[in-house]
Each structure stands twice: as structure tokens, then as C-alpha cells.
Design an enzyme around this catalytic site. Structure first.
Site, short mmCIF file in Angstrom:
data_model
loop_
_atom_site.label_atom_id
_atom_site.label_comp_id
_atom_site.label_asym_id
_atom_site.label_seq_id
_atom_site.Cartn_x
_atom_site.Cartn_y
_atom_site.Cartn_z
N HIS A 24 0.81 -1.22 0.00
CA HIS A 24 0.00 0.00 0.00
C HIS A 24 0.85 1.27 0.00
O HIS A 24 0.39 2.32 -0.41
CB HIS A 24 -1.00 -0.01 1.17
N ASP B 258 8.19 -6.34 8.43
CA ASP B 258 6.98 -5.52 8.38
C ASP B 258 7.15 -4.29 7.49
O ASP B 258 6.20 -3.89 6.81
CB ASP B 258 6.64 -5.08 9.82
N LYS C 22 0.59 5.30 -2.26
CA LYS C 22 0.53 6.68 -1.74
C LYS C 22 0.92 7.63 -2.85
O LYS C 22 1.91 7.40 -3.55
CB LYS C 22 1.47 6.84 -0.53
N HIS D 126 7.76 -1.98 2.01
CA HIS D 126 7.59 -0.53 1.81
C HIS D 126 8.91 0.21 1.59
O HIS D 126 9.04 1.02 0.68
CB HIS D 126 6.90 0.10 3.02
C1 BG6 Z 1 1.84 -1.86 7.36
C2 BG6 Z 1 2.55 -2.43 8.55
O1 BG6 Z 1 2.18 -2.56 6.20
O2 BG6 Z 1 2.20 -0.50 7.22
C3 BG6 Z 1 2.21 -1.64 9.80
O3 BG6 Z 1 2.16 -3.78 8.72
C4 BG6 Z 1 2.52 -0.19 9.59
O4 BG6 Z 1 2.92 -2.14 10.91
C5 BG6 Z 1 1.86 0.32 8.32
O5 BG6 Z 1 2.03 0.51 10.71
C6 BG6 Z 1 2.31 1.73 8.00
O6 BG6 Z 1 1.53 2.22 6.95
P1 BG6 Z 1 0.93 3.67 7.01
O7 BG6 Z 1 0.25 3.84 5.70
O8 BG6 Z 1 0.00 3.70 8.19
O9 BG6 Z 1 2.09 4.58 7.19
#
Ligand code: BG6
Length: 519
Positions: free
Chosen positions: A202, A259, A206, A264
Site C-alpha cells: 500500500h 513488516d 501513496k 515498503h
Molecule cells: C503496514 C505495517 O504494512 O504498514 C504496519 O504492517 C505499519 O505495521 C503500516 O504501521 C504503516 O503504513 P501507514 O500507511 O499507516 O504509514
């Protein structure tokens, strides 16, 4: 200093194609907190086809009416839904359905398929598209793929242009290691064809992460400087103030590297470091990302690594006391799961050889803030020294990912009125130019899941991760995970909740004379 520009309207978006979205795990956290709010936003923007509907599946005993009430309640409380509007919900609720069943048993898939066929029988063949969303824990990925494939819920279709289309969205984590990711990939690919699979990261959805690539390629002044010749080092930060949010069980077995880094952060690194593709197609962009990931030098050599890890201890965030990691519910008192890591990556190619990419991420840090900061090499022969003895300051380009989305660049200017005598350290001051998305594009929100769901409905796979990318990322992180997880250490360094991480993180970057930016 800020830039003043007239408001710019956002570009038109293609409407989603007609389809049935099947959400496995329809009452789970992801469905309630992210997917339905994203669908709600798409409804507000009129981006859903009139022939769009949702069939949610889960083990909970619900019917259409009680499920709709549960989703309405979730929407009215969701962070991404400001001022819940009853009329928007009314435009959606009749299109939401529920199927009860145990996802590890084949019968539910037969019931589900019968329901889908009943809906579709009233539609033209080209509108009978299906999008499956695996919003469930990873142990359910394999049974869902197997039974959904066997029951005809989602048959294998290799041609991405075939109509009606059949697509499946898989959520992270894609495995726990390279080997388990490969096994999962094999299981999923034995049922579906690669073009049908949309693996979600995800972060890449963004707006500001997508913009990394656009910003570089659309602005020759930056693209021309985007290399080791002009950039001394890069800092990537994803700092969170939240803790475990009720996910202790998952997090205890994951830790910050699985994680945040494997997905990410390595995606942000890849988008920052990749070569611009010859053509902006989904595959060309993903090919370039894979090349960068494969060019990352091993982060463990002879049992040594340029990486540090730590775990938060009790502290204060926004004035409130918060417990340490080991005091969180369902966390072992002896846990050595890292909640923070800082890693120096090196990309071994002509563009980046010798430029360290320092990447850090942690939970319970001082501030919620994600950014990519590029530090340019200082002027070779400045006519002045900003501070006597310190040498010239580098220009820094900061792409703020969240919150306060924007881009800032820092530079030195002459202080007005001061004599142009070039006396060291007195006429020059650091300033920065700051572009904020909200000033230019207004406050309209585009949560990542909204973008990603719409992309699936129109068949644009650019922002989704291919299996070779996933594997390339595991190849980078696996040796570090193995090193740390096989360590006999009973304790890892701590950092106080509400801080910017442990002293070891500062020492890692200081070893080459740099220091972390404090956002
Ligand atoms: C998720 C993780 O993929 O991304 C979480 O599993 C984390 O631990 C989150 O908090 C962060 O995403 P965002 O969009 O809230 O910054």
C-alpha cells in the site's frame, strides 16, 4: 519560504470497470478500516460502475442486513472517512452482500460461486468481471486460491486482455523469507496466471511515493543531478508513533524488517534509485525496480553488517506515557523482536556506486513522518564558508511522503543588507523552498487503497509488486534476518518510546560523517 501557485485541479480518473469485488475476510480489520473507506471515497468521486458490487465472505454468522449495519458503523468511525455522509452509504449499501463460511472448507466456494453466477446472469458477459481480495492472514492464502480456483470462483486466465476479466489481490506479507515466498508464489501460480495477480504494497499506492518517479522524470534539473556525481548520500525514514495496534501475535513473528523494510522501504529505495524506463508501462517500470533490487550489495558479509536493530522501551508520546514493547499484551518478556532498524544499503551500479542509502524505520518514535531525503555534494569551491571551519553545507532535497505531503529543497542565500565582503560565516543563511500538496491541490484525500482498488478495476498493474520483485527483496533481507534471529543475544538495544531511535542508529550514520535529519 513557501511557493505561491494558483490552485491546480487533479486530473480526471478513469472509472472502475463493472465487477464483483469478493472480499475474503469481510469483517477483518483491513476490510473495515481500509477497504470500505476506500470504496466509500470512490463512490463519492463517482468512480464506481453502476454494475459494481461487493460480496464479503467470512466465518462470522451474518446476513446481508447485519453485515451492512456493521460496515456502516465501521465507515462512520474510519480515519479515512471525514464527515460520514448517509447519502453516499445509501448509494452503496444495496450492493453489499455477505456469505458465511469457513475459508478452509471447499463448500463455501461452491455457495459463493452460485451467488456470483446468480448476480452475473443479469449482466452482459463483458460486465461479469471478478476481483478477489485476500484480506486474510497469510495461512489462508493457499486454501483460498486452491478452492476458489477449483470451484470456478476465479478460473485461471493467462491473457490479461481476456474479457470478462478475473483478478486476485494478495496482501502482504508475501511469505516470511525467500523460501516461504517462493512456496507461496508457487502455490498461487499453480492456480492463477501472473497477470491475474495483484500483490499490494500500500505504500506504493501513496500519491507521494508514486510521485518520486514522476518528479524525477518530469524535471530535468533534478534528473540531471540524480546520481553519485552530485548526490553524497540518501536518507529514507518511515517513523511511526503507533505501537502494535492489537497485532502483537503477527508482529512478534515479523519484526520491523519483515513488516516495513522487505516491502515498503525497499520499494521506496527502488523508486528513488531505479533507471527511468524507456516506456512507462507496468512491466518496464517493474523491470527497472527489479534491476535496482538485484544491484543492492549484500548487507551481511562474513557475519558482519551495516545494520542495527532495537526495541522500544517505555516513554512518552504526545505527552502520554506509553509502555515498552515487552510490556505490550501478548509480547514475551524475553522478546528480542526489533521494532526499529537502521540499515545502510549500497546500490552497486554506475549511477549509485559509492552512495550510501541509509534507511530507518521504527514504531513508537518521536513523530509520524516518512520521507526520502537526497543530500547533494557540497559546492566544490564556495566563495564563503557558512560557519567558519565547518565547510559548505549540502543542499538537501526532501520528498515528504506523509504527513504534510510535499517537497522541500534547502539552499543558502545571502542575508539581505549584509556587506558583500564574503567574510566567512556572516552573510549567508540556510533557507528552504517548500511545496505542500495541500496548498496546491487542496485537501482532497486519495488514500492508497482507493488508488490501488481503482487500478485493479481498470487493469493497471504498475503499482503492484511482481513475484520477481518480492523475491529480490527477500534476497536482500533474508541474510540479515538469519543473522539476527540466530544470534544468541538475549537482549537487543532499546530506545525510549517518543525518541528518534537508539544511539546505535546515530553511530551507524556518523561512521561516514553524516547525521540523521530530524524532520
Ligand atoms: C503496514 C505495517 O504494512 O504498514 C504496519 O504492517 C505499519 O505495521 C503500516 O504501521 C504503516 O503504513 P501507514 O500507511 O499507516 O504509514
Amino acid at each position: 519560504m513557501s511557493i505561491t501557485v494558483p490552485p491546480v485541479s487533479t486530473g480526471p480518473l478513469a472509472k472502475g470497470e463493472p465487477c464483483t469485488l469478493v472480499i475474503f475476510g469481510g469483517l477483518g480489520d483491513l476490510a473495515r478500516r481500509k477497504l470500505f473507506p476506500a470504496i466509500y471515497q470512490l463512490a463519492i468521486k463517482d468512480l464506481l460502475s453502476p454494475d459494481f458490487r461487493i460480496v464479503a465472505v467470512g466465518i462470522e454468522k451474518q446476513d446481508d442486513v447485519s453485515y451492512r449495519a456493521a460496515i456502516k458503523d465501521a465507515l462512520s468511525k474510519a480515519d479515512d472517512v471525514k464527515n460520514f455522509d448517509q447519502r453516499v452509504w445509501q448509494s452503496l449499501e444495496d450492493r453489499v452482500f455477505w456469505v458465511t463460511g469457513n475459508l478452509t472448507e471447499p463448500t463455501v466456494y461452491t455457495d459463493l460461486n452460485a451467488r456470483l453466477v446468480a448476480f452475473e446472469s443479469k449482466l452482459d458477459a463483458k460486465k461479469q468481471n471478478r476481483l478477489l481480495y485476500l484480506a486474510v492472514p497469510p495461512f489462508l492464502f493457499e486454501p483460498i486460491c486452491k478452492y476458489a480456483g477449483a470451484a470456478g470462483v476465479l478460473p485461471r486466465v493467462s491473457d490479461p486482455h481476456a474479457r470478462p476479466w478475473r483478478r486476485v489481490i494478495v496482501e502482504k506479507p508475501f511469505g516470511k523469507s525467500l523460501a516461504t515466498a517462493q512456496e507461496l508464489s508457487k502455490a498461487v501460480l499453480s492456480v492463477f496466471a501472473e497477470p491475474q495477480i495483484y500483490r499490494i504494497d500500500h505504500y506504493v499506492g501513496k500519491e507521494t511515493v508514486q510521485n518520486i518517479l514522476v518528479f524525477r522524470s518530469a524535471n530535468a534539473i533534478f534528473e540531471a543531478l540524480w546520481s553519485r556525481e552530485y548526490i553524497s548520500h540518501v536518507q529514507i525514514t518511515a517513523a511511526e508513533t503507533v505501537g502494535l495496534e492489537g497485532r502483537s501475535k503477527y508482529y512478534e513473528s515479523a519484526g520491523v524488517v519483515r513488516d516495513m523494510f522487505q516491502n515498503h522501504l525497499l520499494q521506496m529505495l527502488a523508486l528513488t534509485a531505479m533507471e527511468p524506463p524507456d516506456v512507462p508501462t507496468a512491466d518496464a517500470i517493474r523491470d527497472e525496480k527489479v534491476k535496482v533490487l538485484r544491484a543492492v550489495k549484500p548487507i551481511v558479509v562474513d557475519g558482519k553488517t551495516n545494520a542495527i536493530r532495537a526495541q522500544y522501551t517505555e516513554g512518552r508520546i504526545a505527552g502520554a506515557a506509553v509502555p515498552g514493547y515487552k510490556q505490550e499484551p501478548d509480547v514475551a518478556a524475553t522478546s528480542t523482536t526489533p521494532t526499529f532498524a537502521a540499515i545502510k544499503f549500497e546500490v552497486d551500479n554506475d549511477r549509485w556506486r559509492g552512495v550510501p542509502f541509509y534507511v530507518r524505520s521504527g514504531k513508537r518514535m518521536a513523530k509520524r513522518h516518512s520521507e526520502v531525503a537526497l543530500y547533494f555534494r557540497p559546492a566544490k569551491k564556495p566563495m564563503y564558508e557558512p560557519c567558519p571551519g565547518e565547510g559548505p553545507r549540502p543542499n538537501v532535497l526532501v520528498m515528504r511522503i506523509q504527513p504534510d505531503d510535499g517537497i522541500a529543497i534547502g539552499f543558502d542565500v545571502k542575508i539581505p543588507g549584509a556587506a558583500l565582503a564574503l567574510t566567512p560565516g556572516i552573510e549567508v543563511a540556510p533557507v528552504h523552498m517548500d511545496f505542500a500538496y495541500s496548498n496546491v491541490f487542496g485537501g482532497e484525500v486519495h488514500p492508497a487503497y482507493e488508488t490501488l482498488l481503482l487500478d485493479c478495476m481498470i487493469g493497471d498493474a504498475t503499482l503492484f509488486t511482481r513475484s520477481d520483485e518480492v523475491e529480490a527483496a527477500w534476497r536482500i533481507t533474508d541474510p540479515l534476518l538469519n543473522l539476527w534471529e540466530s544470534s544468541a543475544e538475549k537482549q537487543i538495544p532499546g530506545y525510549a518510546a517518543g525518541s528518534w531511535g537508539p544511539a546505535e542508529s546515530d553511530a551507524l550514520i556518523a561512521a561516514e560523517g553524516y547525521s540523521w535529519r530530524i524532520p
